[in-house]
Design a protein around this motif. Structure first.
Motif, mmCIF file in Angstrom:
data_model
loop_
_atom_site.group_PDB
_atom_site.id
_atom_site.type_symbol
_atom_site.label_atom_id
_atom_site.label_comp_id
_atom_site.label_asym_id
_atom_site.label_seq_id
_atom_site.Cartn_x
_atom_site.Cartn_y
_atom_site.Cartn_z
ATOM 1 N N SER A 417 1.007 -1.271 -0.134
ATOM 2 C CA SER A 417 0.109 0.124 0.053
ATOM 3 C C SER A 417 0.857 1.353 0.100
ATOM 4 O O SER A 417 1.914 1.238 0.532
ATOM 5 C CB SER A 417 -0.894 0.008 1.272
ATOM 6 O OG SER A 417 -0.128 -0.112 2.368
ATOM 7 N N GLY A 418 0.359 2.319 -0.735
ATOM 8 C CA GLY A 418 1.204 3.432 -0.908
ATOM 9 C C GLY A 418 1.988 3.414 -1.988
ATOM 10 O O GLY A 418 2.966 4.523 -2.214
ATOM 11 N N GLY A 419 1.940 2.249 -2.629
ATOM 12 C CA GLY A 419 2.860 2.342 -3.936
ATOM 13 C C GLY A 419 4.465 1.796 -4.093
ATOM 14 O O GLY A 419 5.085 1.690 -4.837
ATOM 15 N N ALA A 420 4.879 1.164 -2.780
ATOM 16 C CA ALA A 420 6.083 0.655 -2.439
ATOM 17 C C ALA A 420 5.962 -0.665 -3.251
ATOM 18 O O ALA A 420 5.251 -1.340 -3.118
ATOM 19 C CB ALA A 420 6.579 0.561 -1.198
ATOM 20 N N THR A 421 7.077 -0.718 -4.355
ATOM 21 C CA THR A 421 7.209 -1.966 -4.928
ATOM 22 C C THR A 421 8.678 -2.249 -4.684
ATOM 23 O O THR A 421 9.908 -1.699 -5.104
ATOM 24 C CB THR A 421 7.119 -1.521 -6.481
ATOM 25 O OG1 THR A 421 5.793 -0.988 -6.612
ATOM 26 C CG2 THR A 421 7.214 -2.885 -7.316
ATOM 27 N N VAL A 422 8.655 -3.624 -4.283
ATOM 28 C CA VAL A 422 9.843 -4.412 -3.827
ATOM 29 C C VAL A 422 10.345 -5.472 -4.792
ATOM 30 O O VAL A 422 9.644 -6.298 -4.844
ATOM 31 C CB VAL A 422 9.998 -4.665 -2.503
ATOM 32 C CG1 VAL A 422 11.250 -5.553 -1.901
ATOM 33 C CG2 VAL A 422 9.433 -3.515 -1.206
ATOM 34 N N SER A 423 11.454 -5.150 -5.701
ATOM 35 C CA SER A 423 11.803 -6.356 -6.463
ATOM 36 C C SER A 423 12.607 -7.333 -5.946
ATOM 37 O O SER A 423 14.056 -6.737 -5.571
ATOM 38 C CB SER A 423 12.417 -5.763 -7.663
ATOM 39 O OG SER A 423 12.754 -6.599 -8.767
ATOM 40 N N LEU A 424 12.411 -8.605 -5.543
ATOM 41 C CA LEU A 424 13.171 -9.286 -4.957
ATOM 42 C C LEU A 424 14.404 -9.438 -5.410
ATOM 43 O O LEU A 424 14.643 -9.790 -6.397
ATOM 44 C CB LEU A 424 12.390 -10.586 -4.451
ATOM 45 C CG LEU A 424 10.990 -10.232 -4.108
ATOM 46 C CD1 LEU A 424 10.196 -11.684 -3.774
ATOM 47 C CD2 LEU A 424 10.917 -9.649 -2.625
ATOM 48 N N ASP A 425 15.501 -9.690 -4.521
ATOM 49 C CA ASP A 425 16.728 -10.337 -4.823
ATOM 50 C C ASP A 425 16.546 -11.697 -5.395
ATOM 51 O O ASP A 425 15.593 -12.244 -5.206
ATOM 52 C CB ASP A 425 17.802 -10.469 -3.754
ATOM 53 C CG ASP A 425 19.205 -10.756 -3.782
ATOM 54 O OD1 ASP A 425 19.806 -10.001 -4.444
ATOM 55 O OD2 ASP A 425 19.354 -11.909 -3.855
ATOM 56 N N PHE A 426 17.242 -12.097 -6.226
ATOM 57 C CA PHE A 426 17.239 -13.488 -6.704
ATOM 58 C C PHE A 426 17.091 -14.603 -5.698
ATOM 59 O O PHE A 426 16.272 -15.552 -5.736
ATOM 60 C CB PHE A 426 18.546 -13.759 -7.561
ATOM 61 C CG PHE A 426 18.421 -15.292 -7.968
ATOM 62 C CD1 PHE A 426 17.473 -15.902 -9.051
ATOM 63 C CD2 PHE A 426 19.186 -16.145 -7.430
ATOM 64 C CE1 PHE A 426 17.394 -17.254 -9.567
ATOM 65 C CE2 PHE A 426 19.324 -17.781 -7.610
ATOM 66 C CZ PHE A 426 18.579 -18.225 -8.764
ATOM 67 N N ASN A 427 17.809 -14.328 -4.737
ATOM 68 C CA ASN A 427 17.754 -15.343 -3.560
ATOM 69 C C ASN A 427 16.543 -15.137 -2.771
ATOM 70 O O ASN A 427 15.976 -16.193 -1.870
ATOM 71 C CB ASN A 427 19.012 -15.027 -2.612
ATOM 72 C CG ASN A 427 20.370 -15.205 -3.182
ATOM 73 O OD1 ASN A 427 20.806 -16.381 -3.201
ATOM 74 N ND2 ASN A 427 20.855 -14.193 -3.477
#
Length: 481
Positions: A417-427
């Motif tokens: 929520s709020g737009g935070a987009t967390v692109s995960l590390d490969f691990n």
């Protein structure tokens, strides 16, 4: 070294032909396959694929930690309790198997679900006192440890840190029944700053479970974890050393003298929950209301745990959510998932209805069944070129990379929520017990009503910022190094 993340063709050893390589490039470059997604640091046009050398999939058996730390004086080095950097591993009889880790991870998840649903109302007799059957969540096996100092003069102890627990404790002399631990027991008689907490103290009466022989006597605590591990002892105060030159005076913790269960060889636990007895709450007046940590990409590397301090400039924040039924847990609102830059079609209400807790001690992220099936389907469509492998415990979407020199894995991003987009590390995308069994590192709750859990695999390499003062949680990419 962390695997590279870039657009590149997949290769399958020296026998690959030029035509196959050209076809692979054409397919991977197709706009239908590749889109632009926001990286965790907010940059635009980030790659939607992880290109990884197969030889780097398995962690090193040699500790490569270089002492990653935050900049402030209260920073502690974090290592995985079963990795080569752990001080506990050498004398613990080796690390548990991946199946054991995942099975006990499910025990922790079940414990969190029981607490969050307020289903724990039974009582049991314990040393003549009727107490709740479980006052803490199962510890699991995927925990991370830090070294802290206690007493004057200082003695160092290797303890698990846990955002799902409140009371910190170590084993103490004299001990009626203690499990075997890494270091000598803490001896209150040897510390000039030690003091018992009396029964009338608010810190005593704020515990989930406490007893007193009389109003002026020492406060006795008991914590029974979801796996039936248990610690009993006196509630006490002493100096807690944080980092090489900083200390917190009058820190309240448990001095365990009757302990048993699945603690491994850890000397105790540091609780970072929201209750006022937790380290995070006790340290707030000095360091500010909040803390952060970075979990390393591999068990052979190190991260950090830090009280207070400024958030990294690239952190993206989402609201911290409180719930009255489980006030110690940290909740946030997960609202969507992207695979290879493309939004997975899941109604936002599927995530919001049960809610999501972020937990340092759960290994694998749990999603509502509807959301997990959608994620699994989207991920599998991009992984069709790879041979499927058998399931591993709770992980049902696995692949065999035998014979490949590099593999190309679609990115997975979590949207809050709020737009935070967390692109995960490969691990954070794959859990890899072996090259022939690399599994999507997510699992289903089995229904859409149990709370989701953001596990520590998906938190790797991010500075996870718990800004309690402003009631928000942040994620900053590539923070451990």
């Amino acid at each position: 070294m962390a695997p590279a993340t870039r657009r590149a063709p997949l290769s399958r050893g020296p026998g690959s032909c030029l035509l196959a390589a050209a076809l692979a490039l054409a397919v991977l470059a197709s706009p239908a396959r590749l889109g632009a997604s926001a990286a965790a640091d907010g940059s635009s046009g980030a790659p939607d694929w992880h290109v990884v050398s197969v030889s780097s999939l398995l962690p090193s058996a040699v500790c490569t930690a270089v002492g990653a730390r935050a900049s402030n004086s209260s920073s502690l080095s974090v290592v995985h309790r079963h990795g080569p950097c752990s001080p506990l591993l050498a004398r613990a009889g080796g690390a548990p198997s991946h199946a054991e880790i995942l099975d006990r991870d499910q025990d922790r998840v079940d414990s969190i679900h029981r607490r969050s649903s307020a289903a724990v109302h039974t009582a049991r007799a314990s040393k003549g006192v009727s107490l709740p059957a479980r006052t803490g969540v199962s510890l699991g096996t995927g925990n991370y440890i830090v070294s802290v100092g206690l007493g004057t003069p200082r003695r160092d102890f290797s303890v698990v840190f846990d955002t799902g627990s409140d009371l910190s404790w170590v084993q103490c002399r004299p001990c009626n029944g203690c499990y075997e631990q890494q270091d000598p027991l803490f001896d209150p008689a040897q510390s000039s700053t030690y003091a018992a907490v009396p029964c009338g103290d608010p810190q005593c009466r704020g515990l989930d479970s406490w007893t007193c022989a009389s109003s002026g006597s020492r406060c006795r605590y008991e914590v029974v974890y979801g796996d039936q591990s248990q610690t009993d002892g006196n509630l006490v105060r002493d100096t807690l050393a944080l980092g090489p030159s900083d200390a917190l005076q009058g820190f309240v913790f448990g001095c365990g003298d009757d302990d048993s269960g699945l603690f491994g060889r850890a000397d105790g636990l540091v609780g970072l929950g929201r209750n006022r007895v937790s380290l995070a709450s006790q340290a707030a007046a000095r360091y500010g209301a909040g803390f952060s940590y970075c979990l390393p990409s591999s068990p052979s590397a190190a991260g950090y745990l830090s009280l207070g301090g400024a958030a990294p400039s690239n952190a993206q924040f989402t609201a911290m959510v409180a719930r009255g039924d489980t006030p110690s847990f940290y909740y946030l609102n997960l609202v969507g998932i992207k695979v290879a830059g493309r939004t997975v079609r899941v109604p936002e209400a599927v995530f919001r209805a049960p809610g999501t807790v972020i937990d340092s001690g759960t290994v694998i992220t749990r999603l509502p069944e509807t959301a997990y099936r959608a994620l699994r389907g989207a991920f599998a469509r991009f992984m069709r070129k790879y041979k499927r492998a058998p399931a591993m415990s709770i992980l049902d979407t696995c692949y065999d990379f035998t014979g490949y020199t590099t593999v190309q894995i679609p990115s997975v991003a979590l949207v809050f929520s709020g737009g935070a987009t967390v692109s995960l590390d490969f691990n954070g995308v794959l859990y890899v017990p072996k090259v022939s069994q690399a599994c999507l590192a997510f699992a289903s709750n089995g229904d859409d009503t149990s709370i989701g859990i953001l596990g520590n695999t998906q938190q790797k390499t991010f500075a996870v910022v718990y800004d309690v003062a402003n009631q928000k949680i942040g994620f900053a990419a590539k923070a451990c190094t």
